[in-house]
Design a protein around this motif. Sequence first.
Motif, PDB file in Angstrom:
ATOM      1  N   LYS A  33      10.162   9.529   6.491  1.00  9.25           N
ATOM      2  CA  LYS A  33       8.810   9.148   6.919  1.00  9.25           C
ATOM      3  C   LYS A  33       7.774   9.949   6.142  1.00  9.25           C
ATOM      4  O   LYS A  33       7.952  11.144   5.908  1.00  9.25           O
ATOM      5  CB  LYS A  33       8.639   9.384   8.421  1.00  9.25           C
ATOM      6  N   PHE A  34       6.660   9.274   5.770  1.00  8.05           N
ATOM      7  CA  PHE A  34       5.603   9.913   4.997  1.00  8.05           C
ATOM      8  C   PHE A  34       4.229   9.582   5.616  1.00  8.05           C
ATOM      9  O   PHE A  34       4.064   8.561   6.300  1.00  8.05           O
ATOM     10  CB  PHE A  34       5.620   9.433   3.542  1.00  8.05           C
ATOM     11  N   VAL A  35       3.260  10.443   5.316  1.00  2.50           N
ATOM     12  CA  VAL A  35       1.896  10.215   5.804  1.00  2.50           C
ATOM     13  C   VAL A  35       1.270   9.078   5.009  1.00  2.50           C
ATOM     14  O   VAL A  35       1.332   9.056   3.780  1.00  2.50           O
ATOM     15  CB  VAL A  35       1.036  11.489   5.654  1.00  2.50           C
ATOM     16  N   TYR A  36       0.658   8.136   5.735  1.00  7.28           N
ATOM     17  CA  TYR A  36       0.009   6.985   5.105  1.00  7.28           C
ATOM     18  C   TYR A  36      -1.500   7.108   5.252  1.00  7.28           C
ATOM     19  O   TYR A  36      -2.004   7.430   6.325  1.00  7.28           O
ATOM     20  CB  TYR A  36       0.485   5.689   5.749  1.00  7.28           C
ATOM     21  N   PRO A  37      -2.277   6.901   4.184  1.00 10.74           N
ATOM     22  CA  PRO A  37      -1.850   6.518   2.823  1.00 10.74           C
ATOM     23  C   PRO A  37      -1.775   7.711   1.867  1.00 10.74           C
ATOM     24  O   PRO A  37      -1.674   7.538   0.665  1.00 10.74           O
ATOM     25  CB  PRO A  37      -2.966   5.570   2.403  1.00 10.74           C
ATOM     26  N   ASP A  38      -1.841   8.953   2.422  1.00 11.25           N
ATOM     27  CA  ASP A  38      -1.952  10.151   1.584  1.00 11.25           C
ATOM     28  C   ASP A  38      -0.814  10.296   0.571  1.00 11.25           C
ATOM     29  O   ASP A  38      -1.015  10.837  -0.530  1.00 11.25           O
ATOM     30  CB  ASP A  38      -2.002  11.402   2.469  1.00 11.25           C
ATOM     31  N   ALA A  39       0.390   9.823   0.941  1.00  9.94           N
ATOM     32  CA  ALA A  39       1.545  10.033   0.065  1.00  9.94           C
ATOM     33  C   ALA A  39       1.465   9.218  -1.217  1.00  9.94           C
ATOM     34  O   ALA A  39       2.044   9.596  -2.246  1.00  9.94           O
ATOM     35  CB  ALA A  39       2.835   9.689   0.819  1.00  9.94           C
ATOM     36  N   PHE A  40       0.713   8.114  -1.193  1.00 14.52           N
ATOM     37  CA  PHE A  40       0.592   7.282  -2.384  1.00 14.52           C
ATOM     38  C   PHE A  40      -0.311   7.966  -3.412  1.00 14.52           C
ATOM     39  O   PHE A  40      -1.343   8.528  -3.086  1.00 14.52           O
ATOM     40  CB  PHE A  40       0.027   5.910  -2.030  1.00 14.52           C
ATOM     41  N   GLY A  41       0.082   7.880  -4.647  1.00 18.69           N
ATOM     42  CA  GLY A  41      -0.678   8.509  -5.714  1.00 18.69           C
ATOM     43  C   GLY A  41      -0.245   9.941  -5.961  1.00 18.69           C
ATOM     44  O   GLY A  41      -0.442  10.473  -7.053  1.00 18.69           O
ATOM     45  N   LYS A  42       0.327  10.562  -4.948  1.00 21.81           N
ATOM     46  CA  LYS A  42       0.806  11.938  -5.093  1.00 21.81           C
ATOM     47  C   LYS A  42       2.322  11.956  -5.318  1.00 21.81           C
ATOM     48  O   LYS A  42       2.825  12.609  -6.227  1.00 21.81           O
ATOM     49  CB  LYS A  42       0.467  12.752  -3.845  1.00 21.81           C
ATOM     50  N   PHE A  43       3.048  11.236  -4.432  1.00 18.39           N
ATOM     51  CA  PHE A  43       4.517  11.258  -4.512  1.00 18.39           C
ATOM     52  C   PHE A  43       5.123   9.868  -4.681  1.00 18.39           C
ATOM     53  O   PHE A  43       6.206   9.724  -5.239  1.00 18.39           O
ATOM     54  CB  PHE A  43       5.097  11.892  -3.234  1.00 18.39           C
ATOM     55  N   ILE A  44       4.402   8.860  -4.187  1.00 23.57           N
ATOM     56  CA  ILE A  44       4.982   7.517  -4.132  1.00 23.57           C
ATOM     57  C   ILE A  44       4.175   6.552  -4.991  1.00 23.57           C
ATOM     58  O   ILE A  44       2.947   6.559  -4.958  1.00 23.57           O
ATOM     59  CB  ILE A  44       5.018   7.005  -2.679  1.00 23.57           C
ATOM     60  N   THR A  45       4.891   5.693  -5.721  1.00 18.76           N
ATOM     61  CA  THR A  45       4.252   4.664  -6.551  1.00 18.76           C
ATOM     62  C   THR A  45       4.814   3.307  -6.190  1.00 18.76           C
ATOM     63  O   THR A  45       6.045   3.143  -6.095  1.00 18.76           O
ATOM     64  CB  THR A  45       4.511   4.922  -8.048  1.00 18.76           C
ATOM     65  N   LEU A  46       3.929   2.340  -5.967  1.00 14.64           N
ATOM     66  CA  LEU A  46       4.359   0.967  -5.701  1.00 14.64           C
ATOM     67  C   LEU A  46       4.758   0.296  -7.007  1.00 14.64           C
ATOM     68  O   LEU A  46       4.090   0.450  -8.028  1.00 14.64           O
ATOM     69  CB  LEU A  46       3.227   0.174  -5.046  1.00 14.64           C
ATOM     70  N   LYS A  47       5.815  -0.471  -6.973  1.00  9.15           N
ATOM     71  CA  LYS A  47       6.281  -1.143  -8.183  1.00  9.15           C
ATOM     72  C   LYS A  47       5.411  -2.343  -8.535  1.00  9.15           C
ATOM     73  O   LYS A  47       5.148  -2.618  -9.701  1.00  9.15           O
ATOM     74  CB  LYS A  47       7.737  -1.579  -8.001  1.00  9.15           C
ATOM     75  N   ASP A  48       4.964  -3.077  -7.509  1.00  6.67           N
ATOM     76  CA  ASP A  48       4.140  -4.256  -7.759  1.00  6.67           C
ATOM     77  C   ASP A  48       2.709  -3.813  -8.097  1.00  6.67           C
ATOM     78  O   ASP A  48       2.032  -3.171  -7.287  1.00  6.67           O
ATOM     79  CB  ASP A  48       4.138  -5.160  -6.525  1.00  6.67           C
ATOM     80  N   ARG A  49       2.227  -4.170  -9.279  1.00 10.41           N
ATOM     81  CA  ARG A  49       0.921  -3.701  -9.759  1.00 10.41           C
ATOM     82  C   ARG A  49      -0.241  -4.251  -8.925  1.00 10.41           C
ATOM     83  O   ARG A  49      -1.200  -3.542  -8.653  1.00 10.41           O
ATOM     84  CB  ARG A  49       0.740  -4.098 -11.224  1.00 10.41           C
ATOM     85  N   ASP A  50      -0.160  -5.538  -8.559  1.00  9.36           N
ATOM     86  CA  ASP A  50      -1.241  -6.133  -7.759  1.00  9.36           C
ATOM     87  C   ASP A  50      -1.351  -5.460  -6.394  1.00  9.36           C
ATOM     88  O   ASP A  50      -2.455  -5.180  -5.910  1.00  9.36           O
ATOM     89  CB  ASP A  50      -0.993  -7.639  -7.587  1.00  9.36           C
ATOM     90  N   THR A  51      -0.213  -5.198  -5.780  1.00  7.36           N
ATOM     91  CA  THR A  51      -0.212  -4.517  -4.479  1.00  7.36           C
ATOM     92  C   THR A  51      -0.751  -3.105  -4.630  1.00  7.36           C
ATOM     93  O   THR A  51      -1.514  -2.617  -3.785  1.00  7.36           O
ATOM     94  CB  THR A  51       1.204  -4.476  -3.892  1.00  7.36           C
ATOM     95  N   ALA A  52      -0.361  -2.428  -5.733  1.00 12.28           N
ATOM     96  CA  ALA A  52      -0.831  -1.069  -5.996  1.00 12.28           C
ATOM     97  C   ALA A  52      -2.346  -1.041  -6.173  1.00 12.28           C
ATOM     98  O   ALA A  52      -3.027  -0.128  -5.694  1.00 12.28           O
ATOM     99  CB  ALA A  52      -0.131  -0.509  -7.233  1.00 12.28           C
ATOM    100  N   LYS A  53      -2.871  -2.065  -6.852  1.00 11.46           N
ATOM    101  CA  LYS A  53      -4.316  -2.137  -7.072  1.00 11.46           C
ATOM    102  C   LYS A  53      -5.057  -2.349  -5.750  1.00 11.46           C
ATOM    103  O   LYS A  53      -6.097  -1.724  -5.495  1.00 11.46           O
ATOM    104  CB  LYS A  53      -4.623  -3.283  -8.045  1.00 11.46           C
ATOM    105  N   SER A  54      -4.511  -3.222  -4.889  1.00 13.82           N
ATOM    106  CA  SER A  54      -5.123  -3.474  -3.586  1.00 13.82           C
ATOM    107  C   SER A  54      -5.084  -2.221  -2.718  1.00 13.82           C
ATOM    108  O   SER A  54      -6.048  -1.897  -2.016  1.00 13.82           O
ATOM    109  CB  SER A  54      -4.401  -4.616  -2.866  1.00 13.82           C
ATOM    110  N   LEU A  55      -3.959  -1.513  -2.773  1.00 16.94           N
ATOM    111  CA  LEU A  55      -3.820  -0.280  -1.991  1.00 16.94           C
ATOM    112  C   LEU A  55      -4.805   0.780  -2.470  1.00 16.94           C
ATOM    113  O   LEU A  55      -5.360   1.537  -1.660  1.00 16.94           O
ATOM    114  CB  LEU A  55      -2.387   0.258  -2.089  1.00 16.94           C
TER     115      LEU A  55
END
Length: 279
Positions: A36-58
């Motif tokens: 389990k990870f803190v949302y959305p803090d973990a993104f950009g620091k430790f976690i990367t989404l594979k889908d580029r469009d979803t990553a851009k929306s996030l």
Amino acid sequence: MNLINEEITHKTFGEGDIVDQNESSITINFNEGEKKFVYPDAFGKFITLKDRDTAKSLKKVISKRETEKKELEKKREEEKERQALEQQRRKKLKNYKVHESSQIVFWLDEEEQQNVFTDWQVSAGKVQSGKNKGEPNRPARLRPNSASLLTARTSEKPETERQILGLYMVNETFTGTLSEDGMVPAHAQFRIELTDQEAEKMLFWNYYIDKNYSHRMTWNSGKYRYFDNVWTVQILKDIIALKTAEDEIKEAESFLKYFCKMNAVDMDDIPEPNGALKQ
């Protein structure tokens, strides 16, 4: 934003799938198990989404949250600052007793009438006699709770026709006894200017009365007089009733509320005006 079933890459744990999500956390299934990870803090620091469009929306979602967080922090800081100023104000009020006549009424000359609503300050004049003759007057009763009433009459009219042109609270840091130049500056917010038509209906002697000579309406000398706190509330109430523009009514109501708070006056327990003109 729904991220369940999205594929991700973690810097340490490698690839995985998001299997659960709520407002503050996400759960990711890795080969070695779920974490389990803190949302959305973990993104950009430790976690990367594979889908580029979803990553851009996030990224937009995260940016919006950061903006909201900064605005919330700013409001909290502003509230802390406001509370600190309020504590300072209360501390100042404890250091002196509110005088029943701690307001001031000025007789404005023609030049002052032209400038006062631009400069928003009035001179208390000069000392006329004694060892301090010629030095600036220091209106000793004035404190942050004081209001300055602005009046005038034309030379061809009798004293009974003296009009109220406006009023303002004094600057929140002003103390009359410490004034070196004799100027009485206005508060940055609480200021009221009356139109010529409104001033004609706001006669000074409807409110002011010499308690020793109730029928006397004279102002033979002196740049200013001290004015009763209750009379000031009466004037503010009449100004509110006189105004027609909604924004000006709100400003006058805010002025009245602030004045009553600063002077410990119950605005609902004020008698009707009973000045010399009403005797």
